[in-house]
Design a protein around this motif. Structure first.
Motif, PDB file in Angstrom:
ATOM      1  N   GLY A 181       0.793  -1.210   0.000  1.00  0.00           N
ATOM      2  CA  GLY A 181       0.000   0.000   0.000  1.00  0.00           C
ATOM      3  C   GLY A 181       0.832   1.270   0.000  1.00  0.00           C
ATOM      4  N   VAL A 182       0.250   2.330  -0.581  1.00  0.00           N
ATOM      5  CA  VAL A 182       0.841   3.667  -0.576  1.00  0.00           C
ATOM      6  C   VAL A 182      -0.264   4.659  -0.253  1.00  0.00           C
ATOM      7  N   MET A 189       2.014   6.781 -10.606  1.00  0.00           N
ATOM      8  CA  MET A 189       3.102   6.314  -9.743  1.00  0.00           C
ATOM      9  C   MET A 189       3.560   4.949 -10.244  1.00  0.00           C
ATOM     10  N   HIS A 190       4.864   4.793 -10.382  1.00  0.00           N
ATOM     11  CA  HIS A 190       5.453   3.522 -10.815  1.00  0.00           C
ATOM     12  C   HIS A 190       5.892   2.749  -9.581  1.00  0.00           C
ATOM     13  N   GLY A 191       5.370   1.546  -9.425  1.00  0.00           N
ATOM     14  CA  GLY A 191       5.754   0.679  -8.320  1.00  0.00           C
ATOM     15  C   GLY A 191       5.767  -0.762  -8.773  1.00  0.00           C
ATOM     16  N   HIS A 192       5.566  -1.673  -7.828  1.00  0.00           N
ATOM     17  CA  HIS A 192       5.558  -3.088  -8.203  1.00  0.00           C
ATOM     18  C   HIS A 192       4.609  -3.875  -7.306  1.00  0.00           C
ATOM     19  N   ALA A 193       4.115  -4.974  -7.863  1.00  0.00           N
ATOM     20  CA  ALA A 193       3.231  -5.875  -7.121  1.00  0.00           C
ATOM     21  C   ALA A 193       3.261  -7.240  -7.787  1.00  0.00           C
ATOM     22  N   ALA A 224      -6.361  -5.444  -9.734  1.00  0.00           N
ATOM     23  CA  ALA A 224      -7.415  -4.828  -8.928  1.00  0.00           C
ATOM     24  C   ALA A 224      -6.781  -3.952  -7.849  1.00  0.00           C
ATOM     25  N   THR A 225      -7.472  -2.881  -7.521  1.00  0.00           N
ATOM     26  CA  THR A 225      -7.001  -1.986  -6.455  1.00  0.00           C
ATOM     27  C   THR A 225      -8.102  -1.793  -5.415  1.00  0.00           C
ATOM     28  N   GLU A 226      -7.664  -1.408  -4.237  1.00  0.00           N
ATOM     29  CA  GLU A 226      -8.602  -1.109  -3.167  1.00  0.00           C
ATOM     30  C   GLU A 226      -8.076   0.101  -2.399  1.00  0.00           C
ATOM     31  N   GLN A 249      -5.214   4.679   2.056  1.00  0.00           N
ATOM     32  CA  GLN A 249      -4.136   3.931   1.424  1.00  0.00           C
ATOM     33  C   GLN A 249      -4.653   3.226   0.165  1.00  0.00           C
ATOM     34  N   VAL A 250      -3.797   3.090  -0.816  1.00  0.00           N
ATOM     35  CA  VAL A 250      -4.122   2.363  -2.045  1.00  0.00           C
ATOM     36  C   VAL A 250      -3.370   1.048  -2.040  1.00  0.00           C
ATOM     37  N   PHE A 251      -4.075  -0.056  -2.257  1.00  0.00           N
ATOM     38  CA  PHE A 251      -3.473  -1.377  -2.291  1.00  0.00           C
ATOM     39  C   PHE A 251      -3.755  -2.040  -3.634  1.00  0.00           C
TER      40      PHE A 251
END
Length: 514
Positions: free
Chosen positions: A16-17, A28-32, A99-101, A106-108
């Motif tokens: 989460g961010v 935003m560039h991240g990873h999952a 999918a996001t929540e 917070q964004v997950f």
């Protein structure tokens, strides 16, 4: 897909961010889950899609969000934020989705999602006469893909005079010559792609006539193929020199994969090369050959390379870039004779040359269109929907001359991305959608480590205004091209995002005009 980095960077989006760390309309560039992920925020909604363009693997975080789309900063591909779908060329493959929540600010990223719409195998409609595409280049291939993406279930036949599968032609004057691109990377799709989508691909086959009344295309073999609508996308043919010796075996054009790979093979054993013509193809080929260590000479009648299209400032800059890499120019002259190991100029100067590459322009391949009775004037005349003077026959790519809503003039552009986008638009109109082609023309050139992006289209008679620096060691510049008071094109070096901003601004102007 290009060079997507293997090392994951940015925040762990599974952990989460903060929603507030992503500006509204920002990315935003991240990873999952072991993958690069791009978060895109619109209001309180956040979508998670693949972080790299599916064309050449460029990071989309450096691009722009426009409405419900994200644009690639390098070659201006466009993707849906909601579905990940590739909306227009030069990208064709969709981005992955997750999918996001959003909870407690917070964004997950929670789990991977299936592709939004991927139905490669479609049952054919036996009552449909089908669609015929004449030409297996940029426009033809894009059209075939778009037909299936749009859900068309009738027969699709793509007829190509080439002996090989549709290819990524912009590579030919660059990485294919240098040998840095593997053979298989040149193909847009494998053979299985067409088979899975029930696209009949006839290679090494020529259409000899089209009957627009009976709606029949006849092949050189005598086979006759019925159609409901037809797209003619025969492209352009390289202008061949009439110079004595132009047919010698060490003299090449750069039009097919075979041409480019033959140049690369000859370059492996050559010490010197002459490039005839200071066009984009010629200059790219010169850069590629020089990178292989050959002594390279460029011969052209122009006083400044590429000045006719890009103006003096960029022309002088590009020559300086090549000078700095050791290319020798012979400008304001022509080749009088080509011999087995040398070239003799009109001035009498003699240049050693074990390899000769010609890049003196192309002509639209309109012979078939002329025989079919289509209206032709330095290209096939089409309306705003890319339909020719014969109902049911459309044209796209290098041969199509269309009415430009922005300038009010007819326009024919020999650019790869334009051809692909026209193929896509033509298909939607062949399926009855009535979508005017109003895309802003775009092309790029890469020479050594310099990438130039160009949006719009300027005919002769433009005025060019430079801002920024054209220092060959650190170029960062923009050139505006105007005809009268109207901004018609912009070239940028070192300003990829600005080029994208210009394209978007030009799109808005075109929508106001239309």
């Amino acid at each position: 897909m290009g060079n997507v980095p293997t090392a994951l960077t940015g925040p762990d989006l599974e952990a989460g961010v903060a929603l507030s760390s992503i500006v509204d309309g920002g990315m935003m560039h991240g990873h999952a889950f072991g993958a690069h992920v791009l978060l895109v925020r619109r209001g309180d909604r956040v979508r998670a899609i693949g972080a790299h363009c599916t064309h050449y693997g460029v990071a989309l975080v450096d691009g722009l969000v426009v409405g419900n789309e994200v644009r690639c900063p390098l070659h201006h591909a466009c993707f849906s934020i909601e579905t990940g779908a590739a909306l227009r060329a030069p990208a064709f493959d969709a981005l992955a989705r997750w999918a996001t929540e959003v909870r407690d600010g917070q964004v997950f990223v929670t789990h991977a999602l299936a592709p939004d719409s991927e139905a490669p195998t479609l049952p054919l409609d036996p009552g449909d006469a089908g669609i015929v595409i004449v030409g297996g280049g940029a426009a033809g291939n894009a059209a075939a893909e778009m037909l299936r993406s749009e859900g068309y279930r009738g027969p699709v036949t793509m007829i190509s005079a080439d002996t090989q599968l549709p290819v990524d032609r912009p590579n030919f004057s660059k990485g294919t010559i240098t040998g840095t691109i593997p053979h298989e990377f040149n193909f847009l799709r494998p053979a299985s792609f067409y088979a899975e989508r029930n696209i009949t691909l006839k290679l090494d086959t020529r259409v000899t006539s089209i009957d627009g009344v009976q709606k029949v295309a006849e092949l050189a073999s005598g086979e006759r193929i019925n159609y409901r609508t037809l797209l003619i996308a025969t492209g352009a043919d390289p202008i061949k020199l009439a110079t004595p010796g132009a047919n010698l075996p060490h003299v090449f054009t750069v039009r097919s994969l075979g041409d480019s790979e033959a140049i690369a093979a000859n370059a492996a054993n050559a010490r010197s090369a002459v490039v005839i013509g200071a066009s984009f193809i010629g200059m790219e080929a010169a850069a590629a050959l020089r990178s292989r260590g050959l002594a390279v000479h460029v011969v052209a009648p122009d006083a400044i390379p590429m000045a006719r299209v890009l103006g003096d400032d960029i022309g002088v800059f590009m020559r300086q870039v090549h000078d700095n890499h050791g290319v020798t120019f012979h400008l304001g002259t022509t080749v009088a004779t080509i011999e087995s190991n040398r070239v003799i100029l009109a001035s009498g100067e003699i240049i050693d040359a074990e390899l000769v590459v010609t890049g003196v322009g192309v002509r639209p391949s309109v012979e078939l269109a002329t025989r079919a009775g289509l209206m032709v004037d330095n290209g096939v005349i089409v309306d705003a929907y890319l339909e020719t003077s014969t109902p049911g026959i459309f044209a796209a790519g290098d041969i199509a001359r269309w009415p430009d809503a922005h300038s009010g003039a007819s326009m024919r552009v020999e650019h790869w991305v334009v051809a692909e986008r026209q193929g896509q638009t033509a298909v939607r109109n062949m399926l009855g959608q009535r979508e005017a082609f109003d895309a802003v023309p775009f092309f790029w050139t890469e020479q050594y480590d310099v990438t130039l992006l160009y949006v719009g289209h300027a005919e002769r008679g433009f005025t060019a205004t430079l801002t920024g620096s054209l220092d060959p060691d650190a170029p960062n510049a923009r050139v505006d091209y105007r005809q009268g008071e109207t901004l018609v094109a912009v070239a940028t070096i070192g300003r990829d995002r600005e080029s994208l901003e210009v394209e978007i601004a030009m799109e808005r102007v075109r929508k106001q005009v239309s």
